[in-house]
Design a protein around this motif. Structure first.
Motif, PDB file in Angstrom:
ATOM      1  N   SER A 205       0.776  -1.252  -0.066  1.00 11.94           N
ATOM      2  CA  SER A 205       0.129   0.026  -0.008  1.00 11.94           C
ATOM      3  C   SER A 205       0.769   1.236   0.039  1.00 11.94           C
ATOM      4  O   SER A 205       0.408   2.452  -0.866  1.00 11.94           O
ATOM      5  CB  SER A 205      -0.833   0.025   1.344  1.00 11.94           C
ATOM      6  N   GLY A 209       1.201   4.563  -3.030  1.00 11.74           N
ATOM      7  CA  GLY A 209       1.391   5.803  -2.911  1.00 11.74           C
ATOM      8  C   GLY A 209       2.666   6.302  -3.294  1.00 11.74           C
ATOM      9  O   GLY A 209       2.726   7.473  -4.041  1.00 11.74           O
ATOM     10  N   LYS A 221      -3.869  14.089  -0.724  1.00 14.06           N
ATOM     11  CA  LYS A 221      -4.967  13.454  -0.365  1.00 14.06           C
ATOM     12  C   LYS A 221      -4.961  12.372  -1.619  1.00 14.06           C
ATOM     13  O   LYS A 221      -5.555  11.292  -1.221  1.00 14.06           O
ATOM     14  CB  LYS A 221      -6.184  14.501  -0.470  1.00 14.06           C
ATOM     15  N   SER A 222      -4.642  12.647  -2.608  1.00 12.52           N
ATOM     16  CA  SER A 222      -4.562  11.658  -3.780  1.00 12.52           C
ATOM     17  C   SER A 222      -3.802  10.559  -3.443  1.00 12.52           C
ATOM     18  O   SER A 222      -4.065   9.532  -3.520  1.00 12.52           O
ATOM     19  CB  SER A 222      -4.274  12.295  -5.046  1.00 12.52           C
ATOM     20  N   THR A 224      -2.647   9.622  -0.149  1.00 12.58           N
ATOM     21  CA  THR A 224      -3.136   8.810   0.677  1.00 12.58           C
ATOM     22  C   THR A 224      -4.203   8.191   0.522  1.00 12.58           C
ATOM     23  O   THR A 224      -4.598   7.168   1.080  1.00 12.58           O
ATOM     24  CB  THR A 224      -3.303   9.474   1.976  1.00 12.58           C
ATOM     25  N   GLY A 225      -5.203   8.560  -0.546  1.00 14.37           N
ATOM     26  CA  GLY A 225      -6.223   7.757  -0.999  1.00 14.37           C
ATOM     27  C   GLY A 225      -6.019   6.584  -1.616  1.00 14.37           C
ATOM     28  O   GLY A 225      -6.505   5.573  -1.480  1.00 14.37           O
ATOM     29  N   ALA A 226      -4.956   6.614  -2.346  1.00 13.17           N
ATOM     30  CA  ALA A 226      -4.487   5.441  -3.071  1.00 13.17           C
ATOM     31  C   ALA A 226      -3.800   4.367  -1.973  1.00 13.17           C
ATOM     32  O   ALA A 226      -3.962   3.130  -2.180  1.00 13.17           O
ATOM     33  CB  ALA A 226      -3.297   5.702  -4.116  1.00 13.17           C
ATOM     34  N   ARG A 228      -4.959   3.874   1.094  1.00 11.82           N
ATOM     35  CA  ARG A 228      -5.961   3.627   1.685  1.00 11.82           C
ATOM     36  C   ARG A 228      -6.985   2.381   0.921  1.00 11.82           C
ATOM     37  O   ARG A 228      -7.178   1.132   1.197  1.00 11.82           O
ATOM     38  CB  ARG A 228      -7.095   4.540   2.235  1.00 11.82           C
ATOM     39  N   ASP A 229      -6.992   3.036  -0.508  1.00 15.12           N
ATOM     40  CA  ASP A 229      -7.651   1.907  -1.381  1.00 15.12           C
ATOM     41  C   ASP A 229      -6.924   0.508  -1.508  1.00 15.12           C
ATOM     42  O   ASP A 229      -7.606  -0.509  -1.591  1.00 15.12           O
ATOM     43  CB  ASP A 229      -7.813   2.461  -3.056  1.00 15.12           C
ATOM     44  N   TYR A 241      -4.822   5.417  10.284  1.00 14.77           N
ATOM     45  CA  TYR A 241      -4.427   6.593   9.376  1.00 14.77           C
ATOM     46  C   TYR A 241      -3.635   6.209   8.250  1.00 14.77           C
ATOM     47  O   TYR A 241      -2.775   5.287   8.321  1.00 14.77           O
ATOM     48  CB  TYR A 241      -3.481   7.739  10.187  1.00 14.77           C
ATOM     49  N   GLU A 243      -1.339   9.076   5.951  1.00 17.19           N
ATOM     50  CA  GLU A 243      -0.928  10.514   5.808  1.00 17.19           C
ATOM     51  C   GLU A 243       0.635  10.668   5.193  1.00 17.19           C
ATOM     52  O   GLU A 243       1.319   9.901   5.400  1.00 17.19           O
ATOM     53  CB  GLU A 243      -0.939  11.152   7.247  1.00 17.19           C
TER      54      GLU A 243
END
Length: 293
Positions: A205, A209, A221-222, A224-226, A228-229, A241, A243
């Motif tokens: 993961s 990122g 945000k893009s 960290t969104g990747a 999390r996904d 978290y 971040e």
């Protein structure tokens, strides 16, 4: 190899070494030693003449619902590990030695302890900074080596040393990983086979990122969104978290630039694991993994 259980004994041992002109390096640990500790010890052995390892499970850095009671305890194996690594002194105090009375004096490194793990582990870094300050005062090392896996801890200790004028020089060891990328940790022993398989997804993961950053993405945000996904794809749903922060002071970034830390924390059932990548975003657009300091 000498072992000391009381403060007076370890101070006496090390005072004699200093009179011989020896320099002292320290690796603080909570035991359950693994290859991450091995890396720290190898560095510390090269940085000083006398290698000191402390083994102490510090109760002050555990919250009331955390894993103090079940944290791995294997002193005999740890001492054998230290002997194989060529340690000169192992300091193994108990709680009565380290905290003989009510602890009313604390070391708090406020701003640096607040983000990331500080949000969900109140008092944790106060306990860490206090016990490390005590160890520095007891051992008085010339050099102390810590692992980068506990990146926020490293930043907190760096600021404590800088702001309170400790004379010790800090050195970091790179994260040591299993073949699937999982950062080695004493808490990995808690994982059952299915959880262990999922845990390898934490590093994957982070790499997701990193891949975005390498492709030119600079929106935190893009990125960290990747991360999390990708964790969800691995079945890791209890994400505490993910971040992307400025590495130097763990502050929020509007746009990724310079040296950054991509950090995550997640739970696999009751086991909490953390990991990170420290990356330098270079002027030519390339991305290089590096140490915090």
């Amino acid at each position: 190899m000498m072992m000391a259980e009381c403060i007076a004994s370890v101070r006496k041992m090390l005072a004699e070494k200093r009179l011989e002109g020896k320099t002292i390096s320290l690796v603080p640990t909570m035991g359950a030693l693994h290859d991450g500790h091995r890396s720290c010890m190898e560095i510390a052995g090269n940085e000083g003449d006398i290698l000191v390892v402390s083994i102490y499970i510090n109760p002050k850095q555990f919250g009331p619902s955390e894993d103090l009671s079940r944290y791995p305890r294997m002193l005999e194996k740890d001492l054998e590990f230290c002997e194989r690594m060529g340690c000169d002194v192992v300091f193994v105090p108990d709680d009565e030695e380290m905290y003989p009375a009510s602890q009313d004096a604390w070391v708090t490194v406020e701003r640096f302890a607040e983000p990331l793990c500080g949000r969900t582990r109140p008092g944790h870094f106060r306990g860490v900074a206090t016990v490390v300050a005590k160890l520095f005062n007891i051992v008085d090392p010339d050099v102390a080596v810590f692992g980068q896996k506990d990146a926020q801890q490293a930043v907190v200790i760096r600021e404590m040393v800088r702001q309170l004028n400790f004379r010790v020089r800090l050195v970091l060891s790179s994260i040591v990983r299993e073949p699937d990328g999982l950062a080695v940790s004493s808490r990995n022993a808690y994982l059952n086979p299915e959880e262990r398989k999922q845990a390898g997804g934490l590093y994957d993961s982070l790499l997701a990122g990193r891949a975005l950053l390498e492709g030119g993405e600079r929106d935190p945000k893009s990125v960290t969104g990747a991360v999390r996904d990708r964790m969800i794809e691995h079945g890791i749903r209890d994400v505490e978290y993910a971040e992307l922060l400025r590495a130097d002071d763990l502050s929020i970034l509007e746009r990724a630039e310079g040296k950054v830390i991509l950090a995550l924390a997640a739970r696999l059932d009751t086991t909490r694991l953390i990991d990170n990548l420290v990356l330098e975003l270079l002027a030519d657009g390339s991305v290089r993994e590096t140490l915090l300091f």
